[in-house]
Design a protein around this motif. Structure first.
Motif, PDB file in Angstrom:
ATOM      1  N   ALA A   8      10.532  -8.759   3.886  1.00 53.17           N
ATOM      2  CA  ALA A   8      10.119  -9.708   4.918  1.00 53.17           C
ATOM      3  C   ALA A   8       8.629  -9.657   5.245  1.00 53.17           C
ATOM      4  N   GLY A   9       7.963  -8.547   4.972  1.00 47.81           N
ATOM      5  CA  GLY A   9       6.604  -8.332   5.458  1.00 47.81           C
ATOM      6  C   GLY A   9       5.536  -9.181   4.791  1.00 47.81           C
ATOM      7  N   ARG A  10       4.394  -9.211   5.443  1.00 43.70           N
ATOM      8  CA  ARG A  10       3.227  -9.972   4.958  1.00 43.70           C
ATOM      9  C   ARG A  10       2.471  -9.229   3.865  1.00 43.70           C
ATOM     10  N   GLY A  11       2.565  -7.889   3.848  1.00 40.43           N
ATOM     11  CA  GLY A  11       1.805  -7.112   2.882  1.00 40.43           C
ATOM     12  C   GLY A  11       0.318  -7.208   3.148  1.00 40.43           C
ATOM     13  N   ALA A  12      -0.085  -6.897   4.392  1.00 44.12           N
ATOM     14  CA  ALA A  12      -1.488  -7.073   4.796  1.00 44.12           C
ATOM     15  C   ALA A  12      -2.451  -6.310   3.901  1.00 44.12           C
ATOM     16  N   GLY A  13      -2.027  -5.148   3.388  1.00 41.95           N
ATOM     17  CA  GLY A  13      -2.892  -4.356   2.530  1.00 41.95           C
ATOM     18  C   GLY A  13      -3.180  -5.018   1.190  1.00 41.95           C
ATOM     19  N   LEU A  14      -2.389  -6.028   0.838  1.00 39.99           N
ATOM     20  CA  LEU A  14      -2.594  -6.741  -0.423  1.00 39.99           C
ATOM     21  C   LEU A  14      -3.641  -7.841  -0.311  1.00 39.99           C
ATOM     22  N   LYS A  15      -4.070  -8.120   0.916  1.00 39.59           N
ATOM     23  CA  LYS A  15      -5.173  -9.034   1.203  1.00 39.59           C
ATOM     24  C   LYS A  15      -4.965 -10.397   0.547  1.00 39.59           C
ATOM     25  N   GLU A  16      -5.923 -10.850  -0.262  1.00 44.92           N
ATOM     26  CA  GLU A  16      -5.860 -12.210  -0.780  1.00 44.92           C
ATOM     27  C   GLU A  16      -4.690 -12.435  -1.733  1.00 44.92           C
ATOM     28  N   LEU A  17      -4.099 -11.370  -2.257  1.00 44.30           N
ATOM     29  CA  LEU A  17      -2.980 -11.509  -3.196  1.00 44.30           C
ATOM     30  C   LEU A  17      -1.759 -12.140  -2.547  1.00 44.30           C
ATOM     31  N   THR A  18      -1.659 -12.015  -1.214  1.00 47.70           N
ATOM     32  CA  THR A  18      -0.511 -12.612  -0.513  1.00 47.70           C
ATOM     33  C   THR A  18      -0.941 -13.716   0.449  1.00 47.70           C
ATOM     34  N   GLN A  19      -2.099 -14.243   0.244  1.00 47.19           N
ATOM     35  CA  GLN A  19      -2.573 -15.310   1.131  1.00 47.19           C
ATOM     36  C   GLN A  19      -1.676 -16.545   1.060  1.00 47.19           C
ATOM     37  N   ASP A  20      -1.169 -16.839  -0.132  1.00 46.20           N
ATOM     38  CA  ASP A  20      -0.379 -18.059  -0.301  1.00 46.20           C
ATOM     39  C   ASP A  20       1.036 -17.793  -0.803  1.00 46.20           C
ATOM     40  N   ARG A  21       1.466 -16.536  -0.750  1.00 40.46           N
ATOM     41  CA  ARG A  21       2.809 -16.211  -1.248  1.00 40.46           C
ATOM     42  C   ARG A  21       3.286 -14.909  -0.620  1.00 40.46           C
ATOM     43  N   PRO A  22       4.585 -14.705  -0.540  1.00 42.21           N
ATOM     44  CA  PRO A  22       5.080 -13.413  -0.072  1.00 42.21           C
ATOM     45  C   PRO A  22       4.821 -12.335  -1.119  1.00 42.21           C
ATOM     46  N   PRO A  23       4.699 -11.080  -0.696  1.00 37.12           N
ATOM     47  CA  PRO A  23       4.396 -10.008  -1.651  1.00 37.12           C
ATOM     48  C   PRO A  23       5.349  -9.935  -2.837  1.00 37.12           C
ATOM     49  N   SER A  24       6.608 -10.240  -2.627  1.00 41.02           N
ATOM     50  CA  SER A  24       7.590 -10.129  -3.710  1.00 41.02           C
ATOM     51  C   SER A  24       7.353 -11.113  -4.842  1.00 41.02           C
ATOM     52  N   LEU A  25       6.513 -12.127  -4.611  1.00 40.65           N
ATOM     53  CA  LEU A  25       6.227 -13.100  -5.663  1.00 40.65           C
ATOM     54  C   LEU A  25       4.923 -12.810  -6.391  1.00 40.65           C
ATOM     55  N   ILE A  26       4.266 -11.703  -6.076  1.00 41.72           N
ATOM     56  CA  ILE A  26       3.132 -11.252  -6.881  1.00 41.72           C
ATOM     57  C   ILE A  26       3.651 -10.872  -8.271  1.00 41.72           C
ATOM     58  N   GLU A  27       2.883 -11.177  -9.294  1.00 45.71           N
ATOM     59  CA  GLU A  27       3.258 -10.795 -10.659  1.00 45.71           C
ATOM     60  C   GLU A  27       2.526  -9.532 -11.082  1.00 45.71           C
ATOM     61  N   LEU A  28       3.259  -8.643 -11.714  1.00 40.75           N
ATOM     62  CA  LEU A  28       2.695  -7.407 -12.253  1.00 40.75           C
ATOM     63  C   LEU A  28       3.465  -7.062 -13.521  1.00 40.75           C
ATOM     64  N   GLY A  29       2.753  -6.823 -14.592  1.00 38.96           N
ATOM     65  CA  GLY A  29       3.431  -6.520 -15.846  1.00 38.96           C
ATOM     66  C   GLY A  29       4.219  -7.689 -16.397  1.00 38.96           C
ATOM     67  N   GLY A  30       3.824  -8.914 -16.032  1.00 33.86           N
ATOM     68  CA  GLY A  30       4.450 -10.094 -16.610  1.00 33.86           C
ATOM     69  C   GLY A  30       5.608 -10.674 -15.830  1.00 33.86           C
ATOM     70  N   LYS A  31       5.998 -10.054 -14.725  1.00 40.35           N
ATOM     71  CA  LYS A  31       7.103 -10.566 -13.910  1.00 40.35           C
ATOM     72  C   LYS A  31       6.763 -10.391 -12.435  1.00 40.35           C
ATOM     73  N   THR A  32       7.429 -11.162 -11.599  1.00 42.51           N
ATOM     74  CA  THR A  32       7.267 -10.958 -10.163  1.00 42.51           C
ATOM     75  C   THR A  32       7.909  -9.625  -9.756  1.00 42.51           C
ATOM     76  N   LEU A  33       7.418  -9.078  -8.650  1.00 40.10           N
ATOM     77  CA  LEU A  33       8.013  -7.833  -8.150  1.00 40.10           C
ATOM     78  C   LEU A  33       9.510  -8.017  -7.921  1.00 40.10           C
TER      79      LEU A  33
END
Length: 266
Positions: A8-33
């Protein structure tokens, strides 16, 4: 087995990486978290997955995560802005109660920023005590990469013969760090009842109670919390620095904390 992902969280420590998406939709290693997590949980034989949503919740769908439709169900955490992982678990309590009525194999609870292989989930699923958590015995390697100092941001983790004695405090002695909590918990049906009583007792205080404080409270209530060791092969993506450290580390074959390993028995 059923599974909960607290995302549910914003992931404030991820800064601009979560500006337009929830942290779980960040991609790493070719897939979303979220895709990495769901695939690991399904490979470990989870029958149902529920994702607790908050920040930009409507974006958090199976399709957006790169998964087939209906891969997971969702529950909203309206307190996500000022809440904690524990408040997310409180929000999903009714869903868990109903799901456990159909599946008595227990619950896996995952922090939304943690990545892991199916092996680690299976190790938890095979635990015998009411509550169980994984801990990394090779945590120093990961902490050196993240912080440059293995003691920085480490918390106490003390167990005796696999029974958790202490977790989540600021360490005063290196011997008080026998591993690090990884954001993976298993509750048996009995363990969930014990946990739910503690959650209900805390009430709105769940919003500012972190998960290690909650686990320490269970220990102090004489709930047996089993400590299940694993050796590397997991990460938690809590900051922008984490993201870029891991992205670079994945370029090196044999990285100790590459979570993309799979069990040959699956």
């Amino acid at each position: 087995m059923i599974a909960i992902i607290l995302a549910a969280g914003r992931g404030a420590g991820l800064k601009e990486l979560t500006q337009d998406r929830p942290p779980s939709l960040i991609e790493l290693g070719g897939k979303t978290l979220l895709r990495w997590q769901c695939e690991a949980l399904l490979a470990a034989r989870a029958r149902r997955i529920c994702v607790v949503r908050g920040y930009r919740s409507q974006q958090l769908t199976p399709e957006a995560a790169g998964l087939p439709a209906n891969t997971f169900e969702t529950v909203e955490n309206p307190a996500w802005m000022h809440g904690s992982m524990l408040s997310g678990l409180r929000c999903v309590a009714s869903w868990i109660d109903k799901a456990l009525a159909e599946d008595e194999d227990g619950i896996i609870v995952s922090h939304g920023e943690t990545l892991y292989p199916a092996d680690h989930v299976l190790a938890l699923a095979n635990a015998v005590e009411p509550v169980a958590i994984t801990y990394d015995t090779r945590w120093q390697t990961l902490w050196m990469q993240r912080y440059g100092d293995p003691i920085m941001n480490a918390e106490t983790f003390v167990h005796e013969d696999g029974r958790l004695l202490e977790v989540g405090f600021r360490p005063e002695d290196p011997d008080d760090i026998q591993g690090q909590y990884m954001g993976l918990i298993r509750f048996s049906p009995r363990g969930w009842e014990l946990a739910k009583k503690a959650i209900n007792r805390l009430g709105d205080a769940c919003d500012h109670t972190d998960m290690t404080t909650f686990l320490q409270g269970l220990v102090e209530d004489d709930v047996l919390v089993q400590a299940v060791p694993v050796v590397g092969h997991w990460v938690e993506v809590t900051s922008r620095n984490d993201y870029y450290v891991y992205k670079q580390a994945l370029e090196h074959k044999g990285w100790s904390h590459d979570w993309r390993v799979t069990s040959p028995t699956l």
